[in-house]
Motif scaffolding. Structure first.
Motif, PDB file in Angstrom:
ATOM      1  N   VAL A  22       0.430  -1.477   0.139  1.00 27.50           N
ATOM      2  CA  VAL A  22       0.063   0.484   0.275  1.00 27.50           C
ATOM      3  C   VAL A  22       0.626   0.954   0.188  1.00 27.50           C
ATOM      4  O   VAL A  22       1.340   2.031  -0.909  1.00 27.50           O
ATOM      5  N   ALA A  25       2.387   1.530  -3.407  1.00 26.37           N
ATOM      6  CA  ALA A  25       0.838   2.404  -4.011  1.00 26.37           C
ATOM      7  C   ALA A  25       0.800   3.276  -3.859  1.00 26.37           C
ATOM      8  O   ALA A  25       0.725   5.057  -5.244  1.00 26.37           O
ATOM      9  N   ALA A  27       3.002   6.011  -3.336  1.00 26.60           N
ATOM     10  CA  ALA A  27       4.282   6.847  -3.102  1.00 26.60           C
ATOM     11  C   ALA A  27       4.149   6.819  -4.869  1.00 26.60           C
ATOM     12  O   ALA A  27       4.460   8.343  -5.197  1.00 26.60           O
ATOM     13  N   ASP A  30      -1.272   8.964  -8.161  1.00 24.97           N
ATOM     14  CA  ASP A  30      -2.529   9.723  -9.681  1.00 24.97           C
ATOM     15  C   ASP A  30      -0.776  10.762  -9.875  1.00 24.97           C
ATOM     16  O   ASP A  30      -0.533  12.173  -9.602  1.00 24.97           O
ATOM     17  N   ILE A  33      -0.289  14.139 -11.687  1.00 25.45           N
ATOM     18  CA  ILE A  33      -0.008  15.382 -11.013  1.00 25.45           C
ATOM     19  C   ILE A  33       1.182  16.489 -11.770  1.00 25.45           C
ATOM     20  O   ILE A  33       1.292  17.143 -11.673  1.00 25.45           O
ATOM     21  N   ARG A  36       0.278  18.471 -14.345  1.00 20.98           N
ATOM     22  CA  ARG A  36       0.048  19.599 -14.066  1.00 20.98           C
ATOM     23  C   ARG A  36       0.881  20.248 -13.164  1.00 20.98           C
ATOM     24  O   ARG A  36       0.720  21.709 -13.609  1.00 20.98           O
TER      25      ARG A  36
ATOM     26  N   ILE B 171       4.769  13.162  -3.989  1.00 20.82           N
ATOM     27  CA  ILE B 171       3.833  12.087  -3.725  1.00 20.82           C
ATOM     28  C   ILE B 171       2.719  12.519  -4.312  1.00 20.82           C
ATOM     29  O   ILE B 171       1.954  11.728  -4.909  1.00 20.82           O
ATOM     30  N   ASN B 172       1.753  13.358  -4.218  1.00 19.59           N
ATOM     31  CA  ASN B 172       0.936  14.235  -3.965  1.00 19.59           C
ATOM     32  C   ASN B 172       0.151  15.281  -4.440  1.00 19.59           C
ATOM     33  O   ASN B 172       1.489  16.437  -3.132  1.00 19.59           O
ATOM     34  N   MET B 173      -0.432  15.805  -4.341  1.00 20.91           N
ATOM     35  CA  MET B 173      -1.449  16.661  -4.506  1.00 20.91           C
ATOM     36  C   MET B 173      -2.180  17.651  -4.502  1.00 20.91           C
ATOM     37  O   MET B 173      -3.159  16.936  -4.783  1.00 20.91           O
ATOM     38  N   ASP B 203      -7.122  20.513 -12.275  1.00 14.62           N
ATOM     39  CA  ASP B 203      -7.472  19.426 -11.710  1.00 14.62           C
ATOM     40  C   ASP B 203      -8.378  18.601 -12.806  1.00 14.62           C
ATOM     41  O   ASP B 203      -9.546  18.940 -12.209  1.00 14.62           O
ATOM     42  N   ILE B 205      -9.488  16.005 -13.140  1.00 18.23           N
ATOM     43  CA  ILE B 205     -10.193  14.622 -13.026  1.00 18.23           C
ATOM     44  C   ILE B 205     -10.780  15.004 -11.301  1.00 18.23           C
ATOM     45  O   ILE B 205     -12.028  15.099 -11.762  1.00 18.23           O
ATOM     46  N   PRO B 210      -7.505  13.317  -5.435  1.00 24.34           N
ATOM     47  CA  PRO B 210      -6.553  12.354  -7.039  1.00 24.34           C
ATOM     48  C   PRO B 210      -6.707  11.041  -6.920  1.00 24.34           C
ATOM     49  O   PRO B 210      -6.237  10.673  -6.044  1.00 24.34           O
ATOM     50  N   THR B 211      -7.609   9.860  -7.636  1.00 26.33           N
ATOM     51  CA  THR B 211      -7.512   8.775  -7.314  1.00 26.33           C
ATOM     52  C   THR B 211      -7.211   7.954  -8.428  1.00 26.33           C
ATOM     53  O   THR B 211      -7.106   7.989  -9.502  1.00 26.33           O
ATOM     54  N   SER B 212      -6.082   6.848  -8.260  1.00 22.45           N
ATOM     55  CA  SER B 212      -5.709   6.480  -9.793  1.00 22.45           C
ATOM     56  C   SER B 212      -6.323   5.061  -9.007  1.00 22.45           C
ATOM     57  O   SER B 212      -6.681   4.475  -8.484  1.00 22.45           O
ATOM     58  N   SER B 214      -3.281   2.568  -9.006  1.00 21.57           N
ATOM     59  CA  SER B 214      -2.810   2.030  -8.327  1.00 21.57           C
ATOM     60  C   SER B 214      -3.797   2.409  -6.617  1.00 21.57           C
ATOM     61  O   SER B 214      -3.487   1.264  -5.197  1.00 21.57           O
ATOM     62  N   ASP B 215      -4.664   3.740  -6.288  1.00 23.34           N
ATOM     63  CA  ASP B 215      -5.574   4.137  -5.218  1.00 23.34           C
ATOM     64  C   ASP B 215      -6.127   3.304  -5.127  1.00 23.34           C
ATOM     65  O   ASP B 215      -6.399   2.216  -4.001  1.00 23.34           O
ATOM     66  N   SER B 218      -4.756  -0.204  -3.644  1.00 17.96           N
ATOM     67  CA  SER B 218      -4.674  -0.319  -1.984  1.00 17.96           C
ATOM     68  C   SER B 218      -5.608  -0.673  -1.241  1.00 17.96           C
ATOM     69  O   SER B 218      -5.667  -1.003   0.046  1.00 17.96           O
ATOM     70  N   PRO B 304      -5.982   8.791   2.222  1.00 19.05           N
ATOM     71  CA  PRO B 304      -4.909   7.941   3.131  1.00 19.05           C
ATOM     72  C   PRO B 304      -4.916   8.002   5.165  1.00 19.05           C
ATOM     73  O   PRO B 304      -5.120   9.145   5.373  1.00 19.05           O
TER      74      PRO B 304
END
Lengths: 273, 342
Positions: A22, A25, A27, A30, A33, A36, B171-173, B203, B205, B210-212, B214-215, B218, B304
């Motif tokens: 997890v 995953a 890491a 999306d 981004i 963007r 990792i994320n935004m 964004d 989406i 944002p959910t991909s 891979s989410d 998980s 998360p």
């Protein structure tokens, strides 16, 4: 029982393994981004170049910008299938844009923003920071039931905000200074009013630790006439006396000394064993 | 419990050295006591994260203000058996330092240069907040944030700031109150930004979460583990033939005891600075009768664990909710007496 035990093992192993999956995953969350951020950076750099150079962009900067834009295009094409390539393109593009932004700004000398840098002082930011600090203290104060009166400082926050919004800079600065001194006194008040419970916690902690240290000394196979042993025993007595006399700060200092000696004793025990 | 040795009857299958093949079934039972094995594994599983987590930040959140100063907010696991903890600060120009122990007590601290000596005295988790002026520098119009982070962290950039360079993969935004918030991995990070009117990164989406694919993987894995655990618990309950009825009754009572719905608009009026995503959480809790388990919130908002935990802690700090421990879970409840206190 055996089935249950095996099942528990399975859940433990699978649970541990899945957690790491997890994390991996997450890491990779999306990859869009990346595009963007890179696209926006490209747009900003283009605007900066336009503003700084107009139509006569130096060729070296133009080259870097073109390479950056190509990396953004490649990034767009790599998504969503080739994540590794997309990451590479992202880093390439962002590093190129970073280089350009440095070149654009290099005519000015770098100035680190510090609190002493009054020319860059932003009163709104300062007020927000103080408000966050105050909120933290307020939470602590309420948890400890200190009963500290906070209405004055709340009013000062509102006043400072109004003064900043209406452009009364010197008044706002003065109000902020008042807030600062009030916050210092609030913090002091909290520390004073919680000193009893804090010293109780320290007492309890030290007494617990003393018991453990005493056990170590009792069971350790070392010479009771050794200087460390004698000193440790004497410090234990001293700390116990200080605690019974409510001299907590002195007890803390002596406890620090005791800990150092116990570390030496522990090392010598390890050497023996 | 008797190991059953079954020789291979067909003579030709014996090796040249006359090796005997033995059935392994029952060997584990014979050699190792299974309960002992299970207990050992549980202890190992429990101790490993504790050992690795001492002195490492549980969470690390940074907020950059428009003037380049940065607010650092972190929670650190510390050894409860030591008297003090030496914290490496991210610089030496520190303001508004607050360290709080797990019971909400203000801890005595001494900030010297790049270090803070905090008297923890038995606390196992400490919360630290401070402002620092060393992380952001400015050259011309370009601002540069740089940090060697000891753990993954979130970075909330100022309003109207636009990123024009960075050395790391985010990792994320997320977009929070018209500000870009990045989640970055530990290690050296450098981000360049400037102020612009067109700074929010759109964004297409979902601007908040944002959910991909891979989410989903998980969540599927988590769901798998949870299902396995639930099946296991059910099997244990069935196996032991314990009385289930009182537990069911308790659950029913718990559902019926939900507190009356609280007007969210009043809450938002009293807290005008509350973030949009936090408002959604408050609305959900309110619609749920004023309380919800943190796990329910995570499921509802597909967040998360750490993100939701931070959100809940934020709401607690703003005194909108209170957290209660129930059945080893965090029960998040809207505070009833909010208005009175204000």
């Amino acid at each position: 029982m055996k089935i249950l035990a095996l099942f528990t093992i399975f859940v433990l192993i699978f649970g541990t393994a899945s957690t790491s999956l997890v994390n991996d995953a997450y890491a990779q969350n999306d990859p869009n981004i990346l595009l963007r951020i890179a696209a926006q950076a490209d747009e900003q750099i283009s605007q900066q170049l336009e503003r700084s150079y107009g139509d006569s962009i130096p060729s070296d900067i133009q080259t870097l910008h073109s390479q950056g834009q190509m990396a953004v295009v490649s990034l767009e094409k790599s998504l969503p299938d080739d994540i590794e390539q997309a990451r590479e393109d992202f880093l390439t593009a962002m590093k190129l844009f970073q280089q350009i932004s440095r070149i654009i700004s290099e005519s000015t000398t770098e100035a680190k923003i510090t609190r002493s840098d009054i020319s860059d002082r932003d009163l709104k930011s300062e007020l927000n920071r103080l408000h966050k600090y105050f909120q933290n203290l307020k939470t602590v104060s309420e948890k400890q039931n200190t009963g500290i009166e906070l209405s004055e400082i709340k009013e000062l926050f509102i006043l400072a905000n109004e003064q900043i919004n209406s452009g009364q800079t010197s008044d706002a600065t003065q109000t902020i200074e008042e807030i600062k001194s009030l916050i210092i006194s609030i913090k002091q008040h909290i520390q004073d009013s919680s000193s009893n419970s804090a010293s109780d916690r320290v007492k309890k902690f030290i007494l617990n630790q003393l018991q453990k240290i005493q056990t170590i000394l009792d069971t350790a196979n070392i010479d009771p006439n050794s200087s460390e042993f004698v000193e440790a025993e004497s410090l234990i007595n001293e700390i116990e006396n200080l605690i019974s006399e409510d001299k907590i700060s002195d007890a803390k200092i002596k406890f620090g000394e005791l800990n150092k000696i116990v570390k030496i004793i522990k090392k010598s025990i390890h050497k023996i064993t | 419990m008797n190991p059953e040795i079954v020789p291979i009857h067909r003579k030709e299958s014996l090796g040249e050295d006359g090796i005997l093949f033995v059935r392994t079934e029952g060997i584990i039972d014979t050699m190792v006591k299974i309960p002992l094995l299970v207990a050992s594994m549980i202890i190992v599983a429990a101790i490993m994260p504790i050992q690795s987590s001492f002195s490492s930040p549980r969470t690390l959140d940074l907020i950059i203000y428009p003037d380049g100063s940065t607010h650092v907010s972190t929670e650190i696991d510390v050894d409860p058996f030591v008297t003090d903890y030496e914290l490496d600060l991210f610089g030496s120009t520190i303001d508004n330092f607050v360290a709080v122990g797990e019971n909400g007590f203000l801890l005595t601290t001494d900030v010297v240069g790049n270090f803070a000596l905090i008297e923890t005295f038995g606390s196992s988790v400490i919360s630290i907040e401070y402002d620092i002026h060393d992380l952001v520098s400015k050259q011309g119009r370009v601002w540069t944030f740089s940090l060697d982070a000891p753990s993954d962290f979130t970075l909330l950039l100022p309003k109207n700031s636009a990123i024009v360079g960075m050395t790391n993969l985010p990792i994320n935004m997320e977009i929070i109150d018209d500000k870009n918030q990045l989640t970055l991995s530990n290690g050296q990070a450098e981000i360049n930004y400037l102020f612009s009117t067109n700074s929010i990164i759109p964004d297409p989406i979902d601007p908040v979460n944002p959910t991909s694919t891979s989410d989903y993987l998980s969540y599927a894995l988590i769901a798998g583990v949870v299902s396995a655990a639930v099946i296991g618990i059910a099997a244990i309950i069935r196996f032991k033939q314990k009385i289930v009825k009182p537990i069911q009754d308790q659950q029913l009572t718990q559902t019926t005891q939900k507190i009356e719905t609280i007007d969210t608009e009043t809450i938002f009026k009293l807290n005008p600075d509350i973030r949009e995503d936090d408002k959604e959480i408050v609305k959900f809790i309110s619609d749920n009768g004023g309380q919800a388990f943190e796990s329910e919130l995570r499921k509802k908002f597909l967040q998360p664990r750490t993100t939701m935990w931070r959100a809940v802690k934020r709401l607690e700090r703003n005194e909108i909710i209170e957290i209660e421990k129930k059945d080893l879970q965090n029960l998040v409840k809207l505070r009833k007496n909010m208005e009175k206190e204000e």
